[in-house]
Design an enzyme around this catalytic site. Structure first.
Site: not given
Ligand code: BGC
Length: 764
Positions: A340, A481
């Site tokens: 992020d 994810e």
């Molecule tokens: C997202 C990630 C992100 C993380 C922290 C997760 O839900 O899939 O891309 O880095 O949250 O914000």
């Protein structure tokens, strides 16, 4: 925004709530938090509520409480609680009769103001006003004021109790080994709390500035120190001020210095401290403000709100900590740092505050040893950066998620092991920084080493695919994810090749132009032995190309999976990840359904990688399959849709990302704001709508403004020069201070220009 409303007043810009709705409490505590990069304080009421989650977080104050727990950002002793008694009656918003209420944040100064009017029956009506801010001028300071005013004109006895509550925990986990409370000079309360590897000290001083203080007494509790002040109002009013000085052992502040700073602040008083705060914040706004002619007040507030939080979560003072996924506003994600930071938050800082942005990269450099260890632990070479980082480069992602309440079994969390792409994301940010600043010193001290070690990691995780006669990267999780354990994720492979190519270019450049530096890096990192391997990787790595329909396969298996039926239901759901209520994780993995932008992210980072038609097709194709279950998704899609000129969609996503934290859903943002999404708002404005793209010494401009916008105005530092942009529908004007012998190359609408001091570009 219905629950949250905006209001303009002279130099102030408020976002507030007018109704006392306890169901919004945890969310409002996050979104209205006071943060200055050193500390973050949740906007809890001064009075105790049945459901509340007070929080005070100091940047870098991490601790691991027990074996088996993860390292987390510690919830430090609370200083925001006040007990108020009026003629012996204790005040509680949930029990006392609350006639009116307002809690509002001035986005420009970061000041929080909470107003209550209580009807105390025979004791009359009383107004209580609580104000506070975390000082940007002196980042160890947190200032508060409490005003009690009797509206029916009769004076009553006021008793205020406040101090420091050292009994705070992170959701029940206590981090402090010992906690020593004391009072200095019958004036200053202090708690010193010891962590495994650090100390947090909070000292508090209080002053009655209006009213006659009749009595003052201090008492110690286990892990707490409080002062009780009995005050008779003066002219129907009591004003009470409280200043906190918070620091960590490594700041090296002595007791004497702390006391002096605290007393000096107390003597200045709340209003003077606030003026200093406003002046300091103005310096930020002068650089960072994006003015849009055509935006509604609520939209403008949401943009400023995002920027306020980014300013408040950035560690301006150090390179020993970075920006957490929830900033300093809550316990969510344990205060950990993800991709992020480099991909979503870094751009606004890079183009506004390059020196400070550099610190975020230095933080990654400090973590190189941890990243090297991770690579080694997983059988790779070089540096494999942690998916979740705390203070060091070690991996902090928990290995297991919470227990499944029905089976009692814990699900394995794969992202810490398989989400490789963060290693290339960091290298991407390094190159972004170098390209736009030309800071050789940083590259020599940190940048090259990060990139070389990242390249070494990528080369070591490639495996030869006989069938394709190419290398591949197997069993990974890309940004999306919902598709775990996939081969050749497009985002990952492209980023990996980009990173290795970058390393090779840097090696060549150094050999040709700065042999000394190359020699010393080569000595340290033994680069020569790997250069051929990197060349081989770069030439022979498989990069998914558009298929016959023009679609870039997200990974080797994605396009052969069935689509999720009725995806609209999940897209529209108020509940995040609602698809997992109907389908098991395994089923989701085996469908064409995305949690968040993946290929689309790739296209955002490399807008010139494919032709316009391919970009357009892929953005629309993948959007159709994306539920946007991650808050990072709306901003990415808004930016991508703006870039392809799909303005209706761009606007729809932009509106959604504007309110990710200030929407109507009281269950969102309860454990902190969504940092990446807040950063993504700026990316969407500048890279998406204004169409700015800076690459290899060329400033590309392809604006696509929403139809109701006339112009956008903002500043960006390009090649160290502060450039003022006015981007309109038909013309763009760029202005900067003349740089002797230097010009910035600009491309817009297939034409090239040179910016020396002023440039007008007609888009017609
Ligand atoms: C997202 C990630 C992100 C993380 C922290 C997760 O839900 O899939 O891309 O880095 O949250 O914000």
């Amino acid at each position: 925004m219905i629950h949250y409303q905006t209001e303009r007043e002279k130099k102030r810009f408020w976002i507030g709530e007018k109704e006392f709705l306890p169901e919004y409490e945890l969310k409002t505590e996050s979104v209205f938090a006071q943060c200055n990069g050193y500390m973050g304080v949740r906007a809890a009421h001064p009075f105790s509520l049945i459901e509340e989650q007070r929080g005070m977080f100091l940047s870098g104050a991490f601790n691991k409480a027990y074996e088996g727990e993860v390292t987390e950002l510690v919830n430090c002793p609370d200083v925001t609680w006040f007990g108020l008694e009026i003629d012996g009656e204790k005040i509680y918003p949930e029990r006392s009769c609350l006639k009116s209420f307002e809690r509002k944040l001035d986005i420009f100064s970061g000041e929080l103001v909470i107003h209550y009017v209580f009807d105390l029956g025979e004791k009359g009506e009383v107004l209580v006003e609580n104000r506070r801010f975390a000082s940007m001028a002196q980042t160890n300071l947190f200032a508060q004021s409490l005003r009690v005013q009797f509206l029916d004109g009769r004076n009553r006895q006021v008793k205020i109790k406040t101090g420091i509550n050292g009994q705070m925990t992170n959701s029940g986990v206590s981090h402090f080994h010992t906690s020593t409370a004391r009072v200095y000079d019958k004036e200053i309360m202090e708690i010193r709390s010891e962590l495994e590897n650090g100390t947090v000290t909070e000292a508090v001083g209080c002053k009655v500035v209006c009213g006659v203080q009749e009595e003052k007494e201090f008492n110690l509790k286990r892990r707490g120190v409080y002062g009780t002040y009995a005050v008779t109002p003066e002219d129907k009013e009591v004003i009470f001020e409280k200043v906190t000085f918070a620091d960590q052992g490594e700041d090296g502040i002595t007791t004497e210095e702390r006391k002096l700073a605290l007393l000096a602040a107390l003597n200045k008083g709340y209003d003077v401290l606030l003026e200093e705060q406003q002046a300091k914040m103005k310096e930020f706004w002068d650089v960072t403000r994006v003015h849009v002619d055509g935006m509604s007040e609520a939209e403008e507030a949401a943009v400023c709100f995002a920027q306020y939080h980014i300013l408040g979560m950035t560690p301006w003072h150090t390179n020993e900590s970075s920006i957490a996924a929830k900033g300093l506003t809550g316990e969510g994600y344990k205060g950990h740092v993800f991709w992020d930071t480099e991909i979503f938050l870094f751009p606004m800082l890079l183009y506004g505050y390059p020196k400070e942005a550099k610190r975020l990269l230095e933080f990654r450099y400090r973590g190189l040893d941890g990243a090297r260890k991770k690579a080694k632990d997983y059988g790779f070479e070089g540096a494999m950066f942690p998916w979740e980082a705390a203070r060091t480069g070690e991996e902090e992602t928990p290995l297991y998620a919470a227990l499944n309440i029905h089976t009692g079994k814990a699900n394995k969390v794969w992202s810490g092991i398989k989400e490789y792409h963060v290693t290339a994301d960091i290298a991407y940010a390094v190159e972004q920084y170098y390209e736009s600043t030309g800071d050789d010193r940083f590259m020599e001290d940190c940048g090259y080493e990060i990139v070389f070690e990242a390249a070494r990691f990528w080369a070591s995780c490639a495996k030869w695919d006989e069938k394709r006669q190419k290398y591949g990267i197997y069993d990974v999780i890309g940004p999306d994810e919902y598709t775990e354990h996939v081969d050749n994720n497009a985002y990952t492979n492209y980023m990996a090749v980009y990173c290795v190519k970058m390393a090779l270019n840097y090696a060549d450049k150094l050999k040709a132009e700065n042999e000394e530096v190359f020699k010393s890096l080569n000595q340290k990192l033994k680069l020569e032995k790997d250069l051929q391997k990197w060349k081989d990787f770069q030439e022979k790595m498989y990069l998914p190309v558009p298929n016959e329909e023009g679609i870039i396969p997200q990974d080797d298996s994605f396009l052969s999976k069935p689509c999720l039926e009725n995806i609209e239901k999940y897209k529209e759901s108020q509940i995040k990840q609602s698809v997992l209520l109907d389908y098991s994780r395994e089923e989701v993995v085996n469908m064409q359904v995305l949690k968040q932008a993946d290929v689309v992210m790739l296209l955002n980072l490399f807008p010139k990688l494919f032709d316009e038609e391919t970009v357009r097709k892929n953005v629309l194709f993948y959007e159709n399959r994306t539920i946007h279950d991650s808050s990072l998704s709306y901003c990415a899609h808004a930016q991508a849709c703006a870039a392809i000129g799909a303005m209706d969609l761009a606007w729809e996503f932009f509106r959604k990302c504007l309110v990710v934290d200030i929407n109507e859903n009281p269950h969102d943002s309860t454990d902190g704001v969504h940092s990446a999404s807040l950063g993504g708002i700026w990316n969407c404005l500048i890279f998406g709508f204004a169409g700015v793209h800076y690459e290899k010494g060329v400033l590309y401009l392809t604006p696509n403004l929403p139809k109701q916008w006339k112009t956008m105005e903002f500043y960006m530092y390009i090649e160290g020069v502060k450039v003022h942009f006015t981007v309109g529908r038909e013309k763009i004007a760029l202005t900067c201070d003349k740089q002797e012998g230097r010009m910035i190359k600009v491309k817009a609408g297939n034409r090239e220009y040179m910016l020396e001091e002023h440039l007008d570009i007609s888009l017609a």
